[in-house]
Design a protein around this motif. Structure first.
Motif, PDB file in Angstrom:
ATOM      1  N   ILE A  20       0.868  -1.174   0.000  1.00 60.19           N
ATOM      2  CA  ILE A  20       0.000   0.000   0.000  1.00 60.19           C
ATOM      3  C   ILE A  20       0.907   1.228   0.000  1.00 60.19           C
ATOM      4  N   VAL A  21       0.676   2.133  -0.899  1.00 61.39           N
ATOM      5  CA  VAL A  21       1.489   3.346  -0.982  1.00 61.39           C
ATOM      6  C   VAL A  21       0.918   4.372  -0.014  1.00 61.39           C
ATOM      7  N   LEU A  22       1.738   4.790   0.936  1.00 57.86           N
ATOM      8  CA  LEU A  22       1.299   5.719   1.973  1.00 57.86           C
ATOM      9  C   LEU A  22       2.029   7.048   1.843  1.00 57.86           C
ATOM     10  N   ASP A  23       1.268   8.118   1.877  1.00 55.74           N
ATOM     11  CA  ASP A  23       1.828   9.465   1.884  1.00 55.74           C
ATOM     12  C   ASP A  23       2.017   9.882   3.339  1.00 55.74           C
ATOM     13  N   THR A  24       3.247  10.162   3.715  1.00 59.09           N
ATOM     14  CA  THR A  24       3.565  10.473   5.118  1.00 59.09           C
ATOM     15  C   THR A  24       3.894  11.944   5.323  1.00 59.09           C
ATOM     16  N   THR A  25       3.550  12.790   4.368  1.00 56.71           N
ATOM     17  CA  THR A  25       3.910  14.197   4.491  1.00 56.71           C
ATOM     18  C   THR A  25       3.048  14.935   5.511  1.00 56.71           C
ATOM     19  N   ALA A  26       1.829  14.454   5.744  1.00 56.17           N
ATOM     20  CA  ALA A  26       0.947  15.092   6.728  1.00 56.17           C
ATOM     21  C   ALA A  26       1.093  14.400   8.080  1.00 56.17           C
ATOM     22  N   ALA A  27       0.428  14.947   9.076  1.00 61.39           N
ATOM     23  CA  ALA A  27       0.526  14.377  10.419  1.00 61.39           C
ATOM     24  C   ALA A  27      -0.006  12.949  10.462  1.00 61.39           C
ATOM     25  N   THR A  28      -1.062  12.693   9.701  1.00 61.36           N
ATOM     26  CA  THR A  28      -1.628  11.344   9.624  1.00 61.36           C
ATOM     27  C   THR A  28      -1.340  10.758   8.253  1.00 61.36           C
ATOM     28  N   PRO A  29      -0.669   9.610   8.188  1.00 62.89           N
ATOM     29  CA  PRO A  29      -0.389   8.979   6.887  1.00 62.89           C
ATOM     30  C   PRO A  29      -1.684   8.722   6.125  1.00 62.89           C
ATOM     31  N   LYS A  30      -1.592   8.773   4.794  1.00 67.16           N
ATOM     32  CA  LYS A  30      -2.757   8.545   3.953  1.00 67.16           C
ATOM     33  C   LYS A  30      -2.436   7.529   2.869  1.00 67.16           C
ATOM     34  N   ALA A  31      -3.363   6.581   2.674  1.00 71.21           N
ATOM     35  CA  ALA A  31      -3.204   5.618   1.593  1.00 71.21           C
ATOM     36  C   ALA A  31      -3.569   6.302   0.283  1.00 71.21           C
ATOM     37  N   ILE A  32      -2.598   6.397  -0.621  1.00 72.28           N
ATOM     38  CA  ILE A  32      -2.842   7.101  -1.884  1.00 72.28           C
ATOM     39  C   ILE A  32      -2.784   6.160  -3.086  1.00 72.28           C
ATOM     40  N   GLY A  33      -2.454   4.885  -2.841  1.00 70.56           N
ATOM     41  CA  GLY A  33      -2.397   3.949  -3.960  1.00 70.56           C
ATOM     42  C   GLY A  33      -1.883   2.590  -3.542  1.00 70.56           C
ATOM     43  N   VAL A  34      -1.721   1.739  -4.526  1.00 70.30           N
ATOM     44  CA  VAL A  34      -1.172   0.403  -4.290  1.00 70.30           C
ATOM     45  C   VAL A  34      -0.132   0.095  -5.353  1.00 70.30           C
ATOM     46  N   LYS A  35       0.872  -0.651  -4.943  1.00 69.12           N
ATOM     47  CA  LYS A  35       1.913  -1.134  -5.858  1.00 69.12           C
ATOM     48  C   LYS A  35       1.480  -2.503  -6.372  1.00 69.12           C
ATOM     49  N   VAL A  36       1.324  -2.612  -7.686  1.00 70.25           N
ATOM     50  CA  VAL A  36       0.751  -3.804  -8.296  1.00 70.25           C
ATOM     51  C   VAL A  36       1.758  -4.474  -9.220  1.00 70.25           C
ATOM     52  N   ARG A  37       1.859  -5.792  -9.107  1.00 66.61           N
ATOM     53  CA  ARG A  37       2.694  -6.566 -10.020  1.00 66.61           C
ATOM     54  C   ARG A  37       1.812  -7.437 -10.899  1.00 66.61           C
ATOM     55  N   GLU A  38       1.991  -7.302 -12.209  1.00 67.61           N
ATOM     56  CA  GLU A  38       1.341  -8.159 -13.194  1.00 67.61           C
ATOM     57  C   GLU A  38       2.429  -8.792 -14.039  1.00 67.61           C
ATOM     58  N   GLY A  39       2.827 -10.005 -13.683  1.00 72.32           N
ATOM     59  CA  GLY A  39       3.962 -10.633 -14.346  1.00 72.32           C
ATOM     60  C   GLY A  39       5.235  -9.881 -14.016  1.00 72.32           C
ATOM     61  N   GLU A  40       5.915  -9.369 -15.023  1.00 75.42           N
ATOM     62  CA  GLU A  40       7.140  -8.594 -14.813  1.00 75.42           C
ATOM     63  C   GLU A  40       6.859  -7.106 -14.677  1.00 75.42           C
ATOM     64  N   LYS A  41       5.637  -6.703 -14.926  1.00 76.13           N
ATOM     65  CA  LYS A  41       5.284  -5.283 -14.894  1.00 76.13           C
ATOM     66  C   LYS A  41       4.869  -4.868 -13.490  1.00 76.13           C
ATOM     67  N   VAL A  42       5.441  -3.775 -12.996  1.00 74.66           N
ATOM     68  CA  VAL A  42       5.095  -3.209 -11.703  1.00 74.66           C
ATOM     69  C   VAL A  42       4.609  -1.784 -11.914  1.00 74.66           C
ATOM     70  N   SER A  43       3.467  -1.461 -11.329  1.00 72.66           N
ATOM     71  CA  SER A  43       2.898  -0.127 -11.493  1.00 72.66           C
ATOM     72  C   SER A  43       2.258   0.335 -10.196  1.00 72.66           C
ATOM     73  N   ILE A  44       1.911   1.603 -10.157  1.00 73.16           N
ATOM     74  CA  ILE A  44       1.207   2.187  -9.017  1.00 73.16           C
ATOM     75  C   ILE A  44      -0.179   2.614  -9.485  1.00 73.16           C
ATOM     76  N   LEU A  45      -1.194   2.152  -8.790  1.00 75.01           N
ATOM     77  CA  LEU A  45      -2.563   2.525  -9.102  1.00 75.01           C
ATOM     78  C   LEU A  45      -3.108   3.365  -7.952  1.00 75.01           C
ATOM     79  N   LYS A  46      -3.592   4.569  -8.296  1.00 78.76           N
ATOM     80  CA  LYS A  46      -4.032   5.505  -7.266  1.00 78.76           C
ATOM     81  C   LYS A  46      -5.521   5.802  -7.393  1.00 78.76           C
ATOM     82  N   PRO A  47      -6.298   5.507  -6.360  1.00 76.28           N
ATOM     83  CA  PRO A  47      -7.717   5.885  -6.375  1.00 76.28           C
ATOM     84  C   PRO A  47      -7.896   7.334  -5.940  1.00 76.28           C
ATOM     85  N   THR A  48      -9.020   7.909  -6.299  1.00 71.23           N
ATOM     86  CA  THR A  48      -9.304   9.279  -5.867  1.00 71.23           C
ATOM     87  C   THR A  48      -9.942   9.331  -4.483  1.00 71.23           C
ATOM     88  N   LYS A  49     -10.523   8.212  -4.052  1.00 72.62           N
ATOM     89  CA  LYS A  49     -11.203   8.218  -2.754  1.00 72.62           C
ATOM     90  C   LYS A  49     -10.484   7.335  -1.730  1.00 72.62           C
TER      91      LYS A  49
END
Length: 612
Positions: free
Chosen positions: A239-268
């Motif tokens: 889970i990608v967490l943004d730690t710049t604010a006082a409370t960390p926020k989940a801003i996305g997930v690190k996903v592996r599909e075979g050899e491909k790795v990407s970050i998917l970020k939801p708006t909510k």
């Protein structure tokens, strides 16, 4: 796939598909579901009810988890089946359809979870399913008079039904025998207050006679929606967490599909539905967990919560198989994979949608108090046992609340604290394998026909844990359920097993069993000696595969990981919806509770974001 969805759901199992389907009922809400496994929904082994044992131990269909050597089980390693692929465990389970208890659900609220009690949850048990009765003749034969339409679902997605059975004497004899012993079905289990012997429904479509799971019930009607995107073969590693604010926020997930790795970020927000073992693993890999566990693995601790992965609960069970009388039919020939029996059963299923392949096989069950603890003498026995088995198997902040609940519920004469159920085939509880051998006796055993009676402990005191042992996402977590480590658990389970000896000597079941007949390998000839029974339990007990509670919904100070809104403590934008949040082992199979929790979770999410 929408590169900026509103929600990313990690896990396409029961809970994940329910939430995805409900959220995307609003055409303006976009959802991406990420599932490591594949879509097996058209595989005949998934769709055919009786073929579910063939899926056990298959790496394409399950995670093949194993426990650590169990201290309370003489060091035995226990296989832990969990579904992998769309539908999760709803696609591989035995399809038994058992509701939770009002007493247990009300305890959730008593633990500090405002808004989570039977009054609130009961309607969700109704919402997710539709119950269908069989023919009047089958209703009479199966003793289904207990069904109360007022508490049953009538238009929910999951289909529940009963076998169209009017001939087999074993199910009726089971119910009638328990009634003769003072335990008739006291009502409908979906009322939350039932106890006694009964024929339970199964998650089987009454028309097609195929498995009704989260894929057929929820994904099927929703999959054509343009705002729903299902991605299989996609493993979330962090889970990608943004730690710049006082409370960390989940801003996305690190996903592996075979050899491909990407970050998917939801708006909510990110919704974790990776299951009782996968969800705490992901939290720990992302730096949310105990610093004691994470720092030695060189994982940066972002939220130090020692409750992550703790409070794991499961139903230990064991069984005894009894040779049946001549002329009584069982499923042993199918278990031994005898070609003639398999061919006949498959032909009947393919042409008529009837016969053994149309049923999961374990629909004769019960929810029982322990007879040993009833009456004045029984109350004294319970009090003495509690005094002599004091102490917690798992010291921790939840121990006092948990222990108080279990001690109280064991003394309620109208509450099922054990589940005795039958399976018309010889068992192999001594097996160390993870596949079909757990249930079926295999080709090397003595031929014959048997009725297996299983005993499961519904409210164990022993609580365990699941934790990562490596920062490598490909590594499986360490799982220690601590089965039977708390001495009272062994005392209760052994007494339920001992009670089986009385059941088999009571009519009408007695006449259907061969007097002096064989029992399964390693089983005692007589269970009346409690010490002998305890020894057998230690050597034979396995898991019911009903694990819960590893990220419990509780106040943080008493062991919680999520709030009553299922939001992860200390992290914004991160919610958990799966069996890991259930704070207390369910009464019986947990699939109905997972569906109910997921339905309620979808409503909570809609409310938080104003989704109509």
């Amino acid at each position: 796939m929408d590169s900026k969805p509103d929600f990313v759901i990690v896990g396409g199992g029961m809970a994940g598909l329910v939430v995805a389907a409900r959220l995307t009922e609003n055409a303006d809400t976009t959802v991406v579901v990420l599932e490591t496994g594949q879509d097996h929904s058209s595989d005949p082994r998934v769709r055919t009810p009786m073929l579910w044992p063939s899926l056990l131990g298959q790496s394409d269909f399950g995670w093949d988890y194993r426990s650590t050597p169990q201290k309370g089980r003489d060091g035995k390693i226990i296989p832990l089946s969990q579904g992998k692929g769309l539908g999760g465990s709803s696609a591989i389970n035995g399809q038994a359809f058992v509701a939770n208890s009002k007493v247990a659900a009300d305890a959730w609220a008593e633990f500090g979870n405002t808004g989570w009690d039977w009054k609130t949850l009961g309607p969700y048990y109704q919402k997710f399913h539709t119950l269908s009765r069989p023919s009047p003749e089958a209703c009479d034969h199966l003793r289904l008079g207990y069904i109360d339409d007022a508490v049953r679902g009538t238009n929910g997605p999951v289909q529940a039904s009963f076998p169209e059975e009017t001939v087999d004497p074993l199910p009726a004899a089971w119910v009638d025998t328990l009634a003769a012993l003072g335990y008739p079905a006291s009502g409908d289990p979906f009322s939350g207050e039932m106890y006694g012997g009964y024929i339970n429904a199964m998650s089987i479509d009454p028309t097609s006679k195929t498995r009704s799971d989260a894929v057929s019930a929820y994904l099927g009607p929703a999959k054509a929606r343009s705002n729903l995107h299902i991605v299989t073969g996609a493993t979330v590693e962090q889970i990608v967490l943004d730690t710049t604010a006082a409370t960390p926020k989940a801003i996305g997930v690190k996903v592996r599909e075979g050899e491909k790795v990407s970050i998917l970020k939801p708006t909510k927000e990110v919704v974790l539905a990776a299951g009782v073992f996968g969800t705490p693993k992901l939290l720990e890999l992302s730096g949310v967990g105990s610093s004691e566990h994470l720092e030695p693995l060189a994982i940066t601790v972002i939220v130090d919560n020692p409750n992550v992965g703790e409070n794991l609960q499961d139903h230990p069970n064991t069984s005894i198989s009894f040779e049946v009388a001549g002329g009584v039919k069982t499923m042993d020939a199918l278990s031994r994979q005898e070609p003639e029996a398999l061919g006949a059963a498959m032909q009947e299923y393919m042409t008529l949608k009837t016969g053994p392949f149309a049923s999961g096989g374990n629909f004769a069950g019960s929810l029982l108090p322990l007879p040993d603890f009833e009456g004045e003498e029984g109350e004294a026995t319970l009090s003495k046992l509690i005094s002599s088995t004091g102490g917690d198997a798992t010291p921790g902040p939840f121990s006092h609340s948990h222990t108080s609940f279990v001690h109280r519920v064991l003394g309620i004469a109208t509450e099922g604290v054990g589940n005795l159920f039958t399976y018309a085939s010889c068992s192999n509880v001594i097996s160390k394998g993870a596949g079909v051998g757990i249930i079926h006796h295999g080709t090397d055993s003595t031929p014959g026909n048997f009725l297996t009676i299983c005993a499961a402990l519904l409210y164990p005191l022993s609580r365990g844990y699941v934790h990562i042992t490596s920062a490598d996402p490909a590594s499986k977590p360490e799982i220690d359920p601590r089965y039977l480590e708390q001495p009272l658990d062994l005392e209760v389970l052994a007494r339920f097993l001992r009670y089986i000896e009385k059941i088999i000597r009571t009519e009408p079941l007695r006449r259907l069993l061969k007097q002096g007949g064989r029992r399964n390998f390693g089983a005692p000839d007589d269970l009346s000696n409690l010490d002998v029974t305890k020894d057998y339990v230690n050597g034979s007990a396995l898991s019911c595969w009903h694990p819960t509670s590893s990220c419990a919904m509780l106040p943080k100070e008493i062991g919680g990981v999520v709030s009553p809104k299922l939001l992860v403590y200390g992290v914004e934008g991160l919610r958990i919806v799966d069996s890991s949040i259930i704070p207390l082992a369910t009464r019986g199979n947990c699939q109905t509770t997972v569906y109910a929790v997921a339905e309620r979770a979808a409503d909570l999410i809609k409310g938080d974001y104003g989704i109509l």
